[in-house]
Design an enzyme around this catalytic site. Structure first.
Site, short mmCIF file in Angstrom:
data_model
loop_
_atom_site.label_atom_id
_atom_site.label_comp_id
_atom_site.label_asym_id
_atom_site.label_seq_id
_atom_site.Cartn_x
_atom_site.Cartn_y
_atom_site.Cartn_z
N LEU A 208 0.53 4.51 -8.58
CA LEU A 208 0.00 4.89 -7.36
C LEU A 208 -1.77 5.59 -7.78
CD1 LEU A 208 2.45 6.04 -4.50
CD2 LEU A 208 1.43 3.65 -4.81
N ASP A 209 -2.60 5.25 -7.13
CA ASP A 209 -3.83 6.08 -7.15
C ASP A 209 -3.52 7.58 -6.89
OD1 ASP A 209 -4.81 3.35 -7.59
OD2 ASP A 209 -5.65 3.53 -5.43
N LYS A 210 -4.54 8.23 -7.59
CA LYS A 210 -4.38 9.78 -7.32
C LYS A 210 -4.28 10.19 -5.87
CE LYS A 210 -7.45 13.31 -8.45
NZ LYS A 210 -8.65 13.67 -9.07
N LYS B 295 -6.83 -1.34 -1.60
CA LYS B 295 -8.17 -1.00 -1.27
C LYS B 295 -9.02 -2.24 -1.32
CE LYS B 295 -7.44 3.72 -2.73
NZ LYS B 295 -7.22 4.77 -3.67
#
Ligand code: URA
Length: 239
Positions: A102-104, A190
């Site tokens: 998962l992205d930060k 995104k």
């Protein structure tokens, strides 16, 4: 498995510390003291105790974490905290790693395990394991976006996404949506919204395959999967 390896794997110390523990007479195999670390143990049939306490041997650990923002889904990072840094020692001794990324700035469901086979299968593009996200999106998400996501949208690198299910919970200047995808391209959610001219401003993963994130977990908290949940994951890995 050798008893010294078993004890080290189960968090009873380094190989050196385990050797000391054995030498000191604290370890018994089926009631008999053992001092030699090379002794082989059949974990299905034999019982090892340390100072009288039964060693519950399990080879794998499966953890469901609600990842907070600012934490990296990796095992190490020189700059930031990782999901592994959030684990208690008793879980960290199994050396679990996050299944996928998962992205930060994304929160939500991260699965951690040391079961390489399950991880590989959950991540395999051939298995199409669905993952569901909820997001706050800047811009009005429309029925046309729902159709486009169903058809596949073209990402910035020319990749056409596989069919995805988009549900609009609220549409407006900022929209609330739920999106299920069955692949895991870099920054996929995104970039899918960028493809239709919108921007994801908050993103949370709420399910992986058949498992939903336990809502009682606060961000940063985690728990072990139940046996039933592990069975579900293994059955639902898309064969
Ligand atoms: N898609 C994204 O864009 N980010 C994530 O963290 C997960 C899926």
């Amino acid at each position: 498995m050798r008893v010294d390896k078993l004890l080290a794997n189960m968090g009873y110390g380094t190989r050196k510390e385990v050797k000391k523990l054995l030498k000191g007479g604290g370890v018994h195999l089926d009631g008999q003291p053992i001092k030699d670390g090379k002794v082989q143990v059949n974990t299905d049939e034999q019982e090892v105790t340390v100072h009288g306490e039964i060693v519950e041997y399990k080879p794998y650990v499966y953890l469901m974490m609600n990842k907070p923002k600012g934490v990296i889904s990796a095992t190490e990072d020189i700059e930031h905290h990782t999901v592994v840094d959030l684990l208690e020692l008793e879980d960290a001794v199994y050396n679990p790693f996050p299944v996928g990324r998962l992205d930060k700035d994304t929160v939500g469901f991260v699965l951690l395990t040391n079961d390489g086979k399950l991880s590989h299968e959950l991540l395999s593009p051939k298995k199409h394991v669905p993952k569901t996200y909820v997001a706050k999106v800047r811009g009005t998400v429309t029925a046309d976006d729902v159709s486009q996501f169903k058809e596949g949208v073209e990402l910035d690198d020319g990749y056409i996404t596989k069919p995805a299910e988009l549900i609009i919970h609220e549409a407006g200047e900022y929209s609330q949506i739920e999106l299920t995808i069955s692949e895991g391209k870099f920054h996929q959610v995104k970039r899918m919204f960028e493809a239709v001219g919108k921007k994801v401003v908050e993103l949370k993963r709420i399910s992986i395959g058949p498992l939903a994130l336990d809502e009682s977990l606060e961000e940063g908290e985690y728990r072990e999967l139940t046996d039933e949940e592990v069975d579900l994951l293994q059955a639902g890995r898309g064969e």
